[in-house]
Scaffold this motif. Sequence first.
Motif, PDB file in Angstrom:
ATOM      1  N   GLU A 118       0.845  -1.191   0.000  1.00  0.00           N
ATOM      2  CA  GLU A 118       0.000   0.000   0.000  1.00  0.00           C
ATOM      3  C   GLU A 118       0.879   1.239   0.000  1.00  0.00           C
ATOM      4  OE1 GLU A 118      -3.627   1.548  -0.478  1.00  0.00           O
ATOM      5  OE2 GLU A 118      -3.373  -0.558   0.062  1.00  0.00           O
ATOM      6  N   GLN A 119       0.607   2.146  -0.939  1.00  0.00           N
ATOM      7  CA  GLN A 119       1.430   3.339  -1.062  1.00  0.00           C
ATOM      8  C   GLN A 119       0.547   4.575  -1.213  1.00  0.00           C
ATOM      9  OE1 GLN A 119       5.562   2.143  -2.986  1.00  0.00           O
ATOM     10  NE2 GLN A 119       3.924   1.978  -4.471  1.00  0.00           N
ATOM     11  N   MET A 120       1.078   5.697  -0.813  1.00  0.00           N
ATOM     12  CA  MET A 120       0.383   6.966  -0.932  1.00  0.00           C
ATOM     13  C   MET A 120       1.147   7.856  -1.907  1.00  0.00           C
ATOM     14  SD  MET A 120      -0.743   9.680   2.034  1.00  0.00           S
ATOM     15  CE  MET A 120       0.925  10.198   2.401  1.00  0.00           C
ATOM     16  N   ALA A 121       0.483   8.252  -2.981  1.00  0.00           N
ATOM     17  CA  ALA A 121       1.095   9.101  -3.997  1.00  0.00           C
ATOM     18  C   ALA A 121       0.673  10.544  -3.756  1.00  0.00           C
ATOM     19  CB  ALA A 121       0.675   8.652  -5.389  1.00  0.00           C
ATOM     20  N   MET A 122       1.642  11.458  -3.791  1.00  0.00           N
ATOM     21  CA  MET A 122       1.385  12.860  -3.499  1.00  0.00           C
ATOM     22  C   MET A 122       1.736  13.716  -4.702  1.00  0.00           C
ATOM     23  SD  MET A 122       2.715  15.171  -0.280  1.00  0.00           S
ATOM     24  CE  MET A 122       4.337  15.534  -0.910  1.00  0.00           C
ATOM     25  N   VAL A 123       0.831  14.608  -5.066  1.00  0.00           N
ATOM     26  CA  VAL A 123       1.004  15.508  -6.203  1.00  0.00           C
ATOM     27  C   VAL A 123       0.797  16.937  -5.719  1.00  0.00           C
ATOM     28  CG1 VAL A 123       0.102  16.174  -8.468  1.00  0.00           C
ATOM     29  CG2 VAL A 123       0.229  13.760  -7.829  1.00  0.00           C
ATOM     30  N   LEU A 124       1.580  17.874  -6.257  1.00  0.00           N
ATOM     31  CA  LEU A 124       1.420  19.284  -5.951  1.00  0.00           C
ATOM     32  C   LEU A 124       0.883  20.014  -7.175  1.00  0.00           C
ATOM     33  CD1 LEU A 124       4.705  20.070  -3.976  1.00  0.00           C
ATOM     34  CD2 LEU A 124       2.477  19.407  -3.074  1.00  0.00           C
ATOM     35  N   ARG A 125      -0.123  20.834  -6.966  1.00  0.00           N
ATOM     36  CA  ARG A 125      -0.696  21.642  -8.051  1.00  0.00           C
ATOM     37  C   ARG A 125      -0.577  23.106  -7.663  1.00  0.00           C
ATOM     38  NH1 ARG A 125      -5.800  19.773  -8.296  1.00  0.00           N
ATOM     39  NH2 ARG A 125      -5.318  18.177  -9.857  1.00  0.00           N
ATOM     40  N   TYR A 126      -0.025  23.907  -8.574  1.00  0.00           N
ATOM     41  CA  TYR A 126       0.196  25.317  -8.272  1.00  0.00           C
ATOM     42  C   TYR A 126       0.181  26.123  -9.564  1.00  0.00           C
ATOM     43  CZ  TYR A 126       4.968  24.191  -9.778  1.00  0.00           C
ATOM     44  OH  TYR A 126       6.049  23.760 -10.491  1.00  0.00           O
ATOM     45  N   LYS A 141       4.951   7.246  -1.019  1.00  0.00           N
ATOM     46  CA  LYS A 141       5.366   6.813   0.308  1.00  0.00           C
ATOM     47  C   LYS A 141       4.644   5.532   0.683  1.00  0.00           C
ATOM     48  CE  LYS A 141       7.194   7.305   4.475  1.00  0.00           C
ATOM     49  NZ  LYS A 141       8.646   7.210   4.720  1.00  0.00           N
ATOM     50  N   HIS A 142       5.411   4.537   1.091  1.00  0.00           N
ATOM     51  CA  HIS A 142       4.816   3.279   1.554  1.00  0.00           C
ATOM     52  C   HIS A 142       4.221   3.481   2.939  1.00  0.00           C
ATOM     53  CE1 HIS A 142       4.143  -0.861   2.579  1.00  0.00           C
ATOM     54  NE2 HIS A 142       5.021  -0.804   3.576  1.00  0.00           N
ATOM     55  N   VAL A 143       2.978   3.044   3.109  1.00  0.00           N
ATOM     56  CA  VAL A 143       2.306   3.131   4.407  1.00  0.00           C
ATOM     57  C   VAL A 143       1.916   1.721   4.844  1.00  0.00           C
ATOM     58  CG1 VAL A 143       1.473   5.489   4.177  1.00  0.00           C
ATOM     59  CG2 VAL A 143       0.143   3.630   3.208  1.00  0.00           C
ATOM     60  N   GLY A 144       2.145   1.457   6.119  1.00  0.00           N
ATOM     61  CA  GLY A 144       1.849   0.128   6.640  1.00  0.00           C
ATOM     62  C   GLY A 144       0.372  -0.195   6.649  1.00  0.00           C
ATOM     63  N   ALA A 149      -4.333   8.203  10.930  1.00  0.00           N
ATOM     64  CA  ALA A 149      -3.117   8.634  11.619  1.00  0.00           C
ATOM     65  C   ALA A 149      -1.874   8.262  10.816  1.00  0.00           C
ATOM     66  CB  ALA A 149      -3.067   8.013  13.017  1.00  0.00           C
ATOM     67  N   SER A 150      -1.871   7.078  10.204  1.00  0.00           N
ATOM     68  CA  SER A 150      -0.722   6.648   9.405  1.00  0.00           C
ATOM     69  C   SER A 150      -0.565   7.511   8.160  1.00  0.00           C
ATOM     70  CB  SER A 150      -0.886   5.180   9.017  1.00  0.00           C
ATOM     71  OG  SER A 150      -0.975   4.346  10.155  1.00  0.00           O
ATOM     72  N   LEU A 151      -1.672   7.828   7.507  1.00  0.00           N
ATOM     73  CA  LEU A 151      -1.619   8.678   6.314  1.00  0.00           C
ATOM     74  C   LEU A 151      -1.140  10.084   6.658  1.00  0.00           C
ATOM     75  CD1 LEU A 151      -4.958   7.597   4.577  1.00  0.00           C
ATOM     76  CD2 LEU A 151      -2.653   6.828   4.037  1.00  0.00           C
ATOM     77  N   LYS A 152      -1.627  10.617   7.777  1.00  0.00           N
ATOM     78  CA  LYS A 152      -1.210  11.962   8.189  1.00  0.00           C
ATOM     79  C   LYS A 152       0.270  11.986   8.550  1.00  0.00           C
ATOM     80  CE  LYS A 152      -2.044  16.291   9.341  1.00  0.00           C
ATOM     81  NZ  LYS A 152      -0.764  16.700   9.899  1.00  0.00           N
ATOM     82  N   ALA A 153       0.750  10.950   9.220  1.00  0.00           N
ATOM     83  CA  ALA A 153       2.169  10.888   9.580  1.00  0.00           C
ATOM     84  C   ALA A 153       3.041  10.805   8.330  1.00  0.00           C
ATOM     85  CB  ALA A 153       2.425   9.691  10.493  1.00  0.00           C
ATOM     86  N   ALA A 154       2.614  10.008   7.337  1.00  0.00           N
ATOM     87  CA  ALA A 154       3.367   9.899   6.096  1.00  0.00           C
ATOM     88  C   ALA A 154       3.383  11.224   5.353  1.00  0.00           C
ATOM     89  CB  ALA A 154       2.773   8.801   5.223  1.00  0.00           C
ATOM     90  N   LEU A 155       2.251  11.913   5.358  1.00  0.00           N
ATOM     91  CA  LEU A 155       2.161  13.216   4.689  1.00  0.00           C
ATOM     92  C   LEU A 155       3.047  14.248   5.374  1.00  0.00           C
ATOM     93  CD1 LEU A 155       0.665  14.621   2.365  1.00  0.00           C
ATOM     94  CD2 LEU A 155      -1.082  15.291   3.996  1.00  0.00           C
ATOM     95  N   ASP A 156       3.032  14.277   6.700  1.00  0.00           N
ATOM     96  CA  ASP A 156       3.884  15.214   7.441  1.00  0.00           C
ATOM     97  C   ASP A 156       5.358  14.926   7.178  1.00  0.00           C
ATOM     98  OD1 ASP A 156       1.726  16.508   8.526  1.00  0.00           O
ATOM     99  OD2 ASP A 156       1.709  15.337  10.381  1.00  0.00           O
ATOM    100  N   GLY A 157       5.698  13.631   7.075  1.00  0.00           N
ATOM    101  CA  GLY A 157       7.087  13.274   6.792  1.00  0.00           C
ATOM    102  C   GLY A 157       7.546  13.759   5.429  1.00  0.00           C
ATOM    103  N   MET A 158       6.683  13.670   4.422  1.00  0.00           N
ATOM    104  CA  MET A 158       7.048  14.140   3.086  1.00  0.00           C
ATOM    105  C   MET A 158       7.139  15.660   3.052  1.00  0.00           C
ATOM    106  SD  MET A 158       4.948  11.511   0.615  1.00  0.00           S
ATOM    107  CE  MET A 158       5.971  11.858  -0.807  1.00  0.00           C
ATOM    108  N   PHE A 159       6.248  16.357   3.769  1.00  0.00           N
ATOM    109  CA  PHE A 159       6.336  17.820   3.850  1.00  0.00           C
ATOM    110  C   PHE A 159       7.649  18.235   4.493  1.00  0.00           C
ATOM    111  CE2 PHE A 159       2.260  18.174   2.213  1.00  0.00           C
ATOM    112  CZ  PHE A 159       1.809  19.487   2.203  1.00  0.00           C
ATOM    113  N   LEU A 160       8.011  17.558   5.575  1.00  0.00           N
ATOM    114  CA  LEU A 160       9.255  17.892   6.279  1.00  0.00           C
ATOM    115  C   LEU A 160      10.466  17.607   5.405  1.00  0.00           C
ATOM    116  CD1 LEU A 160      10.639  18.772   8.919  1.00  0.00           C
ATOM    117  CD2 LEU A 160      10.577  16.370   9.646  1.00  0.00           C
TER     118      LEU A 160
END
Length: 279
Positions: A118-126, A141-144, A149-160
């Motif tokens: 299971e993975q979460m794909a992130m795209v930026l539109r601007y 990002k691979h999410v367990g 909570a897991s999705l939010k943590a993965a998203l915060d990690g990619m932002f950081l």
Amino acid sequence: MDRGTIKTQEEYRARLIIILGVIRFLLLQALSFRGHDESSISKNRFFLEMMSWYKEKDLNAKTLLDSTGGNHLMTSHGIQLQLCQACAEETTKAIIDDIGDINFSLPVDESRDASIKEQMAMVLRYVDKHGYAIERFIGIKHVGDTRVASLKAALDGMFLKHGLSMSKLRGQGYNGASNMRGEFRGLQRLILDENPYAFYIHCFAHQLQLVVVAVAKCCSSVLDFFNHVTLIVNTVNASCRRHDELAQEQHDNIVSQLESREIFSGRGKDQATNLVRPS
């Protein structure tokens, strides 16, 4: 000794530039680096075969690449992966620099890869400095699990990781899954609690899919149409012979209509084509 060191460094850099050129070509064309057989007699070693072709076309490159020792070839699979990672980091850095300090929106979707992870794909539109709407894939990002909570943590990690600020987020778009769009406990709610200006929008592609399904269910003729099309496609594609027979029948019909002047030839008219596979 200094002159020898400088010469060695220049030769190493020149070899690296050649190899990076080959890697960039393979990456841009989405081609494989390795075949199923990497032995010396194989002709499916995509990266190594392209290196050989490069040396045949450029004698200076051949001299430069053949004169190095075995430890300086930089053609191993591990070094290929490292250079690919370096290209990915440079590309991501260019995207982040292009965004700068402007606001952006965040479409996110979940997907599984070939290894059933299971993975979460992130795209930026601007909107860039020229006023064009730009959409850039920023990472996966691979999410367990798919808990909020897991999705939010993965998203915060990619932002950081990429130095992005949640305060610049002005939009978020997901599919209709409850863990993504949930009004009270979904991912969009957690982001809205942190930034009230990050408005949620249901993905238009997913909305259109739901509309098509709803229309098909409420209209018997449309539902029958899609059912018959599915049966025809499955029946024809299950056999090469049936596929060829149908294609020949269609060709004969078009020729007959052209001869009888029912239809006319020309660019973009009645040529054989294929539908793009829907995602």
